[in-house]
Design a protein around this motif. Structure first.
Motif, PDB file in Angstrom:
ATOM      1  N   GLU A   1       0.824  -1.402  -0.085  1.00  8.22           N
ATOM      2  CA  GLU A   1       0.192  -0.019   0.014  1.00  8.22           C
ATOM      3  C   GLU A   1       0.869   1.302   0.104  1.00  8.22           C
ATOM      4  O   GLU A   1       0.675   2.206  -0.621  1.00  8.22           O
ATOM      5  CB  GLU A   1      -1.033  -0.187   1.199  1.00  8.22           C
ATOM      6  CG  GLU A   1      -1.945   1.107   1.346  1.00  8.22           C
ATOM      7  CD  GLU A   1      -2.961   0.940   2.488  1.00  8.22           C
ATOM      8  OE1 GLU A   1      -4.174   0.990   2.194  1.00  8.22           O
ATOM      9  OE2 GLU A   1      -2.416   0.583   3.561  1.00  8.22           O
TER      10      GLU A   1
ATOM     11  N   GLU B   1      -6.366   1.766  -4.181  1.00  8.77           N
ATOM     12  CA  GLU B   1      -7.444   0.807  -3.692  1.00  8.77           C
ATOM     13  C   GLU B   1      -7.796  -0.021  -4.562  1.00  8.77           C
ATOM     14  O   GLU B   1      -7.893  -1.306  -4.666  1.00  8.77           O
ATOM     15  CB  GLU B   1      -8.419   1.420  -2.794  1.00  8.77           C
ATOM     16  CG  GLU B   1      -8.186   1.646  -1.510  1.00  8.77           C
ATOM     17  CD  GLU B   1      -9.281   2.456  -0.476  1.00  8.77           C
ATOM     18  OE1 GLU B   1     -10.491   2.069  -1.077  1.00  8.77           O
ATOM     19  OE2 GLU B   1      -9.056   2.867   0.438  1.00  8.77           O
TER      20      GLU B   1
ATOM     21  N   LEU C   1      -5.131  -2.347  -6.094  1.00  5.29           N
ATOM     22  CA  LEU C   1      -4.728  -3.539  -5.020  1.00  5.29           C
ATOM     23  C   LEU C   1      -5.918  -4.548  -5.109  1.00  5.29           C
ATOM     24  O   LEU C   1      -5.592  -5.735  -5.098  1.00  5.29           O
ATOM     25  CB  LEU C   1      -4.548  -3.013  -3.756  1.00  5.29           C
ATOM     26  CG  LEU C   1      -3.205  -2.016  -3.634  1.00  5.29           C
ATOM     27  CD1 LEU C   1      -3.448  -1.558  -2.076  1.00  5.29           C
ATOM     28  CD2 LEU C   1      -1.947  -3.082  -3.597  1.00  5.29           C
ATOM     29  N   ASN C   2      -7.260  -4.087  -5.347  1.00  5.27           N
ATOM     30  CA  ASN C   2      -8.164  -5.033  -5.609  1.00  5.27           C
ATOM     31  C   ASN C   2      -8.057  -6.009  -6.980  1.00  5.27           C
ATOM     32  O   ASN C   2      -8.446  -7.001  -7.132  1.00  5.27           O
ATOM     33  CB  ASN C   2      -9.470  -4.368  -5.363  1.00  5.27           C
ATOM     34  CG  ASN C   2     -10.007  -4.008  -4.029  1.00  5.27           C
ATOM     35  OD1 ASN C   2     -10.241  -5.193  -3.286  1.00  5.27           O
ATOM     36  ND2 ASN C   2     -10.297  -2.943  -3.322  1.00  5.27           N
TER      37      ASN C   2
ATOM     38  N   TRP D   1      -5.369  -6.725  -2.272  1.00  2.86           N
ATOM     39  CA  TRP D   1      -6.064  -5.913  -1.396  1.00  2.86           C
ATOM     40  C   TRP D   1      -5.683  -6.857   0.102  1.00  2.86           C
ATOM     41  O   TRP D   1      -5.207  -6.028   1.290  1.00  2.86           O
ATOM     42  CB  TRP D   1      -7.335  -5.614  -1.172  1.00  2.86           C
ATOM     43  CG  TRP D   1      -7.887  -5.060  -0.177  1.00  2.86           C
ATOM     44  CD1 TRP D   1      -8.935  -5.368   0.464  1.00  2.86           C
ATOM     45  CD2 TRP D   1      -7.930  -3.794  -0.228  1.00  2.86           C
ATOM     46  NE1 TRP D   1      -9.507  -4.392   1.399  1.00  2.86           N
ATOM     47  CE2 TRP D   1      -8.716  -3.174   0.991  1.00  2.86           C
ATOM     48  CE3 TRP D   1      -7.127  -2.542  -0.534  1.00  2.86           C
ATOM     49  CZ2 TRP D   1      -8.990  -1.853   1.690  1.00  2.86           C
ATOM     50  CZ3 TRP D   1      -7.131  -1.384  -0.125  1.00  2.86           C
ATOM     51  CH2 TRP D   1      -7.910  -1.133   1.085  1.00  2.86           C
ATOM     52  N   ASP D   2      -5.834  -7.846   0.512  1.00  5.53           N
ATOM     53  CA  ASP D   2      -5.730  -8.389   1.722  1.00  5.53           C
ATOM     54  C   ASP D   2      -4.204  -8.438   2.235  1.00  5.53           C
ATOM     55  O   ASP D   2      -3.906  -8.706   3.367  1.00  5.53           O
ATOM     56  CB  ASP D   2      -6.218  -9.979   1.537  1.00  5.53           C
ATOM     57  CG  ASP D   2      -7.586 -10.093   1.491  1.00  5.53           C
ATOM     58  OD1 ASP D   2      -8.293  -8.984   1.826  1.00  5.53           O
ATOM     59  OD2 ASP D   2      -8.124 -11.155   0.978  1.00  5.53           O
TER      60      ASP D   2
ATOM     61  N   ARG E   1      -2.103  -5.790   1.575  1.00 10.09           N
ATOM     62  CA  ARG E   1      -1.770  -4.730   1.316  1.00 10.09           C
ATOM     63  C   ARG E   1      -0.820  -3.959   2.385  1.00 10.09           C
ATOM     64  O   ARG E   1       0.098  -3.110   2.211  1.00 10.09           O
ATOM     65  CB  ARG E   1      -2.954  -3.616   1.268  1.00 10.09           C
ATOM     66  CG  ARG E   1      -3.828  -3.228   2.394  1.00 10.09           C
ATOM     67  CD  ARG E   1      -5.077  -2.456   2.185  1.00 10.09           C
ATOM     68  NE  ARG E   1      -5.954  -2.415   3.379  1.00 10.09           N
ATOM     69  CZ  ARG E   1      -6.740  -3.407   3.873  1.00 10.09           C
ATOM     70  NH1 ARG E   1      -6.807  -4.521   3.369  1.00 10.09           N
ATOM     71  NH2 ARG E   1      -7.394  -3.166   5.002  1.00 10.09           N
TER      72      ARG E   1
END
Length: 309
Positions: A98, A121, A124-125, A130-131, A133
């Motif tokens: 992130e 965001e 990353l998704n 995302w999980d 990050r």
């Protein structure tokens, strides 16, 4: 205003390095929007062409255009709409995904904090990170690092995305996840997948070129190229000691181990002889036929030279 994908035009591009190695020789290609495969062995000139398109080096001769942008003379305009995932890239191992993606977004010119947060965001998704990050990049697997590289390359919604040897070294599960990600990217831009892995091109690309020793051997759609070999590929299981005699008698394009024996593929319009059976061609046959001069411009050039004799 909505961006419309722009194709790439490459005309008569050559590049020779200071050590005398000619990495590209008179390369011409038309690359439309979508997934495009540049297929060839290591040292074929793929990375040289990718680096030239990415404005990291200039050709000795030739022209390159992204739509109406002159790649050689308008480098900054190209960089504004370029995403580049090189074969090897460094990351800060102690930074989280992130944090580093946010940093790269600033470098890309996304200075508004709210827009930057929304953008990172979303990426990353999109790359299924995302999980992870908050995890430090030093602990990422090879596949996760490659997906992070794609997230960085996608900042700014590039119209040209260059991905150089992306699946080399990935385990089978990571490779599948990565190819699924790439397959979603070709709808709104030109995506060039440079690889020596035939299966990557077969699974992803609607158009492709085969390159070797700096020259284009074949430019086609994979489906059309495979269809053009129908009725021309023959196979036979044989033993290692019988291989030299077969090589003397036939135009062998590939030979690989199968259950302790050797599966030979031969190119030709007629059944080669006893023990051979017709083979349903695939993109690997296209690749090896082009590399051995049986198929594509190399074959036509060889025929012309024979007629000239």
């Amino acid at each position: 205003m909505e961006k419309h994908p722009r194709g790439l035009t490459i005309r008569n591009v050559s590049k020779t390095y200071a050590n005398g190695v000619q990495a590209l020789h008179n390369v011409s290609l038309d690359i439309p929007p979508g997934m495009y495969g540049l297929l060839g062995p290591n040292g074929a000139g793929k990375s040289t062409l990718m680096r030239t398109l990415a404005t990291l080096q200039e050709p000795d001769e030739g022209q390159l255009f992204l739509g109406d942008i002159d790649v050689v003379n308008q480098k900054e305009a190209v960089r504004q709409t370029l995403g580049y995932l090189p074969q090897e890239f460094g990351v800060y191992p102690k930074a989280s995904a992130e944090e580093l993606l946010d940093y790269f977004a600033v470098l890309k010119g996304i200075t508004n904090r709210a827009v930057r947060k929304e953008t990172t965001e979303a990426l990353l998704n999109q790359t299924n990170l995302w999980d992870k990050r908050k995890q430090k990049l030093g602990g990422f697997s090879g596949g996760m690092r490659q997906r992070f590289g794609v997230a960085v390359a996608l900042l700014g919604s590039p119209q040209l995305l260059i991905v150089d040897e992306p699946t080399a070294g990935l385990d089978p599960a990571e490779r599948v996840r990565f190819l699924n990600l790439l397959s979603e990217l070709g709808e709104n831009s030109v995506v060039i997948l440079s690889t020596h892995i035939v299966a990557d091109v077969a699974e992803l690309c609607t158009n492709m070129a085969i390159i070797n020793q700096g020259q284009i051997l074949l430019e086609a759609s994979p489906l059309e190229a495979v269809a053009a070999l129908k009725g021309l590929i023959w196979r036979k299981l044989t033993d290692k000691q019988a291989l030299p005699a077969l090589e003397q008698e036939h135009q062998i394009i590939s030979a690989k181990l199968l259950s302790g024996r050797i599966l030979v593929h031969v190119y030709g319009p007629d059944r080669p002889g006893n023990g051979f059976e017709p083979a349903e061609p695939d993109l690997e046959d296209v690749y090896f036929s082009a590399m051995t001069g049986c198929f594509g411009p190399a074959r036509e050039q060889a025929k012309a030279e024979l007629i000239g004799l």
